[in-house]
Design an enzyme around this catalytic site. Structure first.
Site, PDB file in Angstrom:
ATOM      1  N   ASP A 289       0.879  -1.151   0.000  1.00 41.49           N
ATOM      2  CA  ASP A 289       0.000   0.000   0.000  1.00 41.49           C
ATOM      3  C   ASP A 289       0.930   1.217   0.000  1.00 41.49           C
ATOM      4  O   ASP A 289       2.145   1.091   0.157  1.00 41.49           O
ATOM      5  CB  ASP A 289      -0.945  -0.010   1.212  1.00 41.49           C
ATOM      6  CG  ASP A 289      -2.155   0.904   0.986  1.00 41.49           C
ATOM      7  OD1 ASP A 289      -2.082   1.763   0.078  1.00 41.49           O
ATOM      8  OD2 ASP A 289      -3.157   0.776   1.709  1.00 41.49           O
TER       9      ASP A 289
HETATM   10  C1  BGC Z   1      -4.997   3.331   0.134  1.00 44.74           C
HETATM   11  C2  BGC Z   1      -5.073   2.378  -1.030  1.00 44.74           C
HETATM   12  C3  BGC Z   1      -4.937   3.149  -2.312  1.00 44.74           C
HETATM   13  C4  BGC Z   1      -3.625   3.913  -2.293  1.00 44.74           C
HETATM   14  C5  BGC Z   1      -3.368   4.719  -3.554  1.00 44.74           C
HETATM   15  C6  BGC Z   1      -3.764   4.203   0.062  1.00 44.74           C
HETATM   16  O1  BGC Z   1      -3.790   5.196   1.029  1.00 44.74           O
HETATM   17  O2  BGC Z   1      -5.003   2.617   1.339  1.00 44.74           O
HETATM   18  O3  BGC Z   1      -6.277   1.669  -1.007  1.00 44.74           O
HETATM   19  O4  BGC Z   1      -5.032   2.290  -3.405  1.00 44.74           O
HETATM   20  O5  BGC Z   1      -3.624   4.814  -1.208  1.00 44.74           O
HETATM   21  O6  BGC Z   1      -4.217   5.799  -3.636  1.00 44.74           O
END
Ligand code: BGC
Length: 826
Positions: free
Chosen positions: A740
Site C-alpha cells: 500500500d
Molecule cells: C490506500 C489504497 C490506495 C492507495 C493509492 C492508500 O492510502 O489505502 O487503497 O489504493 O492509497 O491511492
C-alpha cells in the site's frame, strides 16, 4: 460514439459539479471530455438497483407512477454516491440525485415540497471543507414547519424520507448522531412525516451499516425500508427505478444488522490505537449471531425482500462420494414466483452446520449461493448449487484434533441447510463423516505472537451454545530458519546481451536470460515505483508507476506500468465513471452482473490509460464502523471471494490488471499504518485470508496489494509468512505483490543486515509504491539504498531474492504486454 446519459435528455438539473460531488480532488481535471460509455452506465444502474436491499415492505412499494409522492430529506438532492478517500475520488461528470431520478422514472413528485428542498439546498450547499479525513458523515437537515408536512399529506399519498451517511478512508463511522445514529433533526423529520402520512418509505443512502433500532419506535408507520448503499453516479436513478417498480428489488444483506452496536462481537475490540485483539476469532458477523445471539439480530445476513414472493423447493440434495474429504454436495432447487403481479429474482443460499468437534464451529457457514434470472409471475427456474465439504474445513491451529496446522473435517453430522437468508434456511441433507479427515496439511504461518484469549464454543447443560474463552495458540516457527531454507538460487550475471523484454514477450528469449543481464542497481529499481503519485510516466493523476522507471530499464524494453485507484472508479485527472461501491455490488448476490460491469470498466481503463486498477477492496466487514466498509463486500469470506473474483475476471478480460487489496486484516482506519491486528491463525485462515484465497484460485489477479497494518506484530509489507509462505507457497500465486502507498521503515528482527526495502523484498512484496520516502517536503527518492547495502552484507539480501522479485514484476509487464504495446503504438 459514446454519449453521456446526463446530457442525452438535455436535463442537467441533477448534474452536480464534480469537485463538490466527490470532495477530495487529488489532482486537477485535465481531460474535460465528460463522455462515458452508456453501456457501462446502464450496467452500473442495474447493479445499483440489484444491490439495494428491501428490508421491509407492507405493500407501500412499489410506488406506482400515478400516485403522488412527497419526498423529504435534503439527501434527495445532496445524494451520497460513494464514500471518501482513494476509493471514491473519481472525477465523475454527473451524479444523479434521487429527486431527478424519481422524475426521470415518471414518479409524480409533490412539487411544493420538492421546490422547498431545492431552494434550501441551493442556499445551503454541503460543506466538504477540511483536510483529508475530515469529511462530513452527514449533512445538516432543513428544519421543516410541521404545517408544511401536514399540508403535503393532503396532496400526496406516500412520503419518502431519505437519510444519508458517508465514511471513508481515514474516516471511521463513529457512535454519534449524524454517523452511526440519527440526528435529532432526522428524528424530528421522521416523527412529523410518520404522524402526517399513512404510508412512509425510508431510504438509507449509506456506505456503512448504521443503527436501525429506531425502526421499532415507528412500528408500521414506516411501511417500507430500502437500504440503498452507495450506488455511484447511477445509484439514485437506480433507487428511483426500484421505488417506481421498474426494476424489481432483489438485493440481500451481506452483513448482519444487529439491534445495537454493542451486540457486535467486535464492539469491545475495535478502534484501538495500537492494536486490536480479534477476540471473537472465527465468530465474525452471522457466525457469531447465529451461534450465540440470535435474538440480537434485527435483520439477518442474506435477508432481503422483493416485490414478488417465491417458493423454494429442494428437488434433490446429494453427495457424490463416500469419502468426505472429496465429497461434493449438490443441491437442486426449484424457485417459483408465486406472485400474481410482480416479477422478481430470488437468491438461494446454502449453509453448512458442522459438528462442534473439538475445535468448536459456528452454527452456520455460507457454502454456496445462486440467483435466478427475472421470473415472471408463476414462472419457475431450477438452480443447481454445488460445493465441497472440504471447502469449509476448519483449521486446527492448536493441535486439539491431533492434526496441528491442518484443515480438518471433524467426525459427526454435517447439516446442509437451504433458504433465502441465514435464519430461515432449513435442513435439506445431512452428511455423516465417520472419522476425522485431514483435508489439507500446511505449515504454521503468521500465528499470534502475543498471548490473548479468544472466543470459542461451549455447551451448557441443556446443550445450548455458550461463549467460552481459550488461549490463542502462539507462533512456534523459527522464522530465520524458514527463510534461509527457502532462499532462491541466483541466476549468473551475464551483462548486457542485447536481449530486450520484447524478445521475451515474443518467445525469442527466456525471462531468466533477460534477468541475467540486469545489474543490482536495475534490479533494485524494479523493486520500487516511480517515487511519487501522479508520476510523469503515466496518465495524469495516476496513483503511481512501476516497472520501467529508469531510462536504462526502458531502453531494455521494460515498460512503465500505470496504477490507478479503484475501487469505485478510475482516479485520474480525467472524467471517469463512478461505479456502485463494493457493498452495493456484493448485495446483488449476482457475480455474473458484477463481472460484466467490471469488464466494461476494464475497457474504460484502456481508454483512459490505466494498466492496474487498485481494486477490488477485499477486507472483511469485521465491524460496522470501519470507514472503508463501503469499498469492501461483506462479513463473509465466500461472498468476499466470489465478488473479488468476479471483479478481477471482468477487469482482466480487457488485458489489464486488477489488484485485490488490502492483504490482509485491514479492518479499521484508526491509526491504520501502525495498528497491529492480533488474530489467531485459525481466524486468519478461515475468515480474513479466505476471500483472497478464493479470488486467487478463481481469478488469478496479476497484482495484489498488501495492507498498511501489522498482523501479529509484523507489517503486512514485511510479512514473509503471509506473502511467501501462504500466498505464494500454499496458494501458488505467481503475480506481482505491491505495498500500500508508502511503508513503515523497520529492521528485520531476525536478520540485522536487512532494513526496510531489503526486509520487504525478502518477504516477496515486490514493489514499494509509489516508490519514494514520504518527507515533510513531499515524496523523495530514497537517498540510501538499503537494498544495495544489504546485498553487500554477509547476512543480507541475496541477489537471487532480488532477481526473484524482478521476475514477479517483469511477469506482470509480460502479462500486460499487448495492452502496453497498443498504447506505445497509439
Ligand atoms: C490506500 C489504497 C490506495 C492507495 C493509492 C492508500 O492510502 O489505502 O487503497 O489504493 O492509497 O491511492
Amino acid at each position: 460514439m459514446t454519449t453521456n446519459p446526463a446530457t442525452e435528455s438535455g436535463d442537467r438539473s441533477h448534474v452536480r459539479p464534480p469537485v463538490e460531488s466527490v470532495a477530495q480532488i487529488s489532482a486537477l481535471l485535465l481531460d474535460t471530455d465528460p463522455t462515458l460509455d452508456p453501456e457501462l452506465a446502464r450496467t452500473a444502474r442495474q447493479a445499483a438497483a440489484e444491490g439495494a436491499v428491501l428490508l421491509r415492505n407492507d405493500g407501500t412499494l412499489p410506488l406506482g407512477i400515478e400516485r403522488p409522492v412527497a419526498v423529504f430529506g435534503r439527501v434527495q438532492i445532496d445524494w451520497f454516491a460513494v464514500g471518501y478517500g482513494s476509493g471514491g475520488d473519481v472525477k465523475v461528470p454527473y451524479v444523479w440525485n434521487l429527486l431527478a431520478g424519481l422524475r426521470d422514472a415518471g414518479v409524480r413528485v409533490d412539487e411544493e415540497v420538492a421546490e422547498l428542498y431545492t431552494a434550501w439546498a441551493a442556499d445551503n450547499r454541503p460543506s466538504y471543507e477540511g483536510t483529508w479525513g475530515q469529511w462530513p458523515h452527514h449533512f445538516p437537515e432543513m428544519l421543516l414547519d410541521p404545517a408544511v408536512v401536514t399540508a403535503a399529506a393532503t396532496r400526496a399519498e406516500t412520503a419518502v424520507v431519505v437519510i444519508g451517511r458517508a465514511a471513508g478512508e481515514a474516516r471511521e463511522s463513529v457512535l454519534e448522531p449524524g454517523s452511526f445514529y440519527l440526528t435529532d433533526d432526522e428524528r424530528m423529520l421522521l416523527d412529523r412525516v410518520t404522524t402526517a402520512f399513512a404510508r412512509t418509505v425510508v431510504i438509507l443512502d449509506a456506505g456503512n451499516v448504521m443503527d436501525l433500532s429506531w425502526l421499532g419506535d415507528y412500528g408500521d408507520r414506516i411501511g417500507a425500508v430500502l437500504y440503498a448503499w452507495q450506488g455511484g453516479m447511477e445509484g439514485a436513478r437506480a433507487v428511483a427505478a426500484v421505488l417506481a417498480g421498474e426494476i424489481a428489488p432483489s438485493g440481500k444483506l451481506t452483513d448482519t444488522i444487529a439491534h445495537t452496536y454493542a451486540d457486535y462481537p467486535s464492539a469491545t475490540n475495535f478502534g484501538g490505537a495500537d492494536f486490536n485483539v480479534y477476540a471473537e476469532d472465527v465468530f465474525v458477523g452471522y457466525r457469531y449471531f447465529e451461534t450465540f445471539a440470535q435474538d440480537r439480530v434485527q435483520f439477518p445476513f442474506g435477508f432481503g425482500l422483493g416485490y414478488a414472493s417465491f417458493d423454494v423447493t429442494v428437488v434433490e440434495a446429494t453427495t457424490d462420494a463416500a469419502d468426505a474429504a472429496s465429497a461434493r454436495v449438490t443441491v437442486t432447487v426449484d424457485v417459483r414466483n408465486t406472485d400474481a403481479v410482480h416479477s422478481g429474482k430470488e437468491t438461494v443460499q446454502v449453509y453448512l452446520a458442522a459438528p462442534d468437534g473439538r475445535l468448536g464451529k459456528p452454527a452456520r457457514a455460507l457454502a454456496a449461493f445462486a440467483k435466478t434470472g427475472l421470473l415472471a409471475p408463476g414462472e419457475t427456474e431450477r438452480l443447481t448449487l454445488q460445493f465441497r465439504l472440504a471447502d469449509l474445513a476448519s483449521y486446527d491451529d492448536s493441535g486439539v484434533t491431533g492434526h496441528r496446522s491442518a484443515f480438518v473435517l471433524e467426525p459427526g453430522e454435517y447439516a446442509i441447510l437451504v433458504g433465502t437468508d441465514v435464519r430461515s434456511a432449513s435442513l435439506a441433507l445431512t452428511v455423516p463423516v465417520d472419522e476425522l479427515r485431514v483435508v489439507r496439511q500446511v505449515a504454521e504461518a503468521a500465528a499470534a505472537q502475543t498471548p490473548f484469549a479468544r472466543m470459542t464454543l461451549a455447551r451448557d447443560d441443556s446443550g445450548a451454545a455458550v461463549v467460552a474463552w481459550e488461549d490463542a495458540p502462539q507462533a512456534t516457527v523459527d522464522r530465520r530458519e524458514r527463510i534461509l531454507s527457502g532462499l532462491p538460487d541466483a541466476i549468473a550475471f551475464t551483462g548486457d546481451q542485447g536481449i530486450s523484454l520484447d524478445a521475451v514477450a515474443a518467445g525469442r528469449a527466456t525471462l531468466d536470460a533477460f534477468i541475467a543481464q540486469l545489474t543490482p542497481e536495475e534490479l533494485a529499481l524494479l523493486a520500487r515505483g516511480d517515487v511519487t503519485m501522479h508520476s510523469p510516466l503515466g496518465a495524469p493523476g495516476n496513483a503511481g508507476v512501476l516497472g520501467g522507471v529508469s531510462p536504462e530499464l526502458r531502453a531494455k524494453g521494460v515498460p512503465p506500468i500505470t496504477t490507478t485507484d479503484g475501487p469505485s472508479g478510475l482516479r485520474l485527472s480525467a472524467y471517469a465513471s463512478l461505479l456502485p461501491s463494493g457493498t452495493a455490488l456484493a448485495s446483488t448476490w449476482n457475480p455474473a452482473l458484477v463481472r460484466e460491469l467490471a469488464a466494461l470498466h476494464g475497457q474504460e481503463m484502456l481508454r483512459k490509460g490505466s494498466d492496474v486498477l487498485l481494486s477490488p477492496g477485499m477486507n472483511i466487514h469485521r465491524d460496522p464502523l470501519c470507514g472503508r466498509n463501503f469499498e469492501y463486500f461483506s462479513e463473509d469470506p465466500l461472498v468476499t471471494g466470489r465478488f473479488g473474483a468476479a471483479i478481477v475476471q471482468g477487469v482482466q478480460s480487457a488485458g489489464v490488471s486488477a489488484c485485490p487489496k488490502h492483504f490482509a486484516a485491514n479492518n479499521q482506519e484508526t491509526n491504520r499504518t501502525r495498528n497491529d491486528s492480533r488474530v489467531s491463525e485459525r481466524a486468519l485462515r478461515e475468515i480474513y485470508l479466505r476471500g483472497f484465497e478464493l479470488c486467487v484460485a478463481e481469478a488469478q489477479p496479476r497484482t495484489i496489494m498488501t495492507s498498511y497494518n501489522q498482523i501479529n506484530g509484523v507489517w503486512a509489507h514485511y510479512h514473509h509468512d503471509l506473502v511467501t509462505t501462504i500466498l505464494r507457497g500454499e496458494w501458488g500465486y505467481t503475480g506481482c505483490v505491491i505495498t500500500d502507498w508508502w511503508m513503515e521503515d523497520a529492521d528485520d528482527p531476525d536478520f540485522p543486515d536487512l532494513t526496510d526495502n531489503a526486509y520487504r523484498v525478502r518477504a516477496q512484496v515486490d514493489v514499494l509504491m509509489p516508490g519514494g520516502v514520504k518527507t515533510a517536503d513531499g515524496p523523495q527518492a530514497y537517498a540510501d539504498d538499503t537494498i544495495l547495502q544489504s546485498l553487500a552484507r554477509a547476512d543480507g539480501l541475496t541477489i537471487g531474492e532480488l532477481q526473484r522479485g524482478a521476475r514477479n514484476v517483469l511477469g506482470l509487464a509480460l502479462a500486460l504486454a499487448p495492452v502496453l504495446a497498443d498504447r506505445a503504438g497509439a
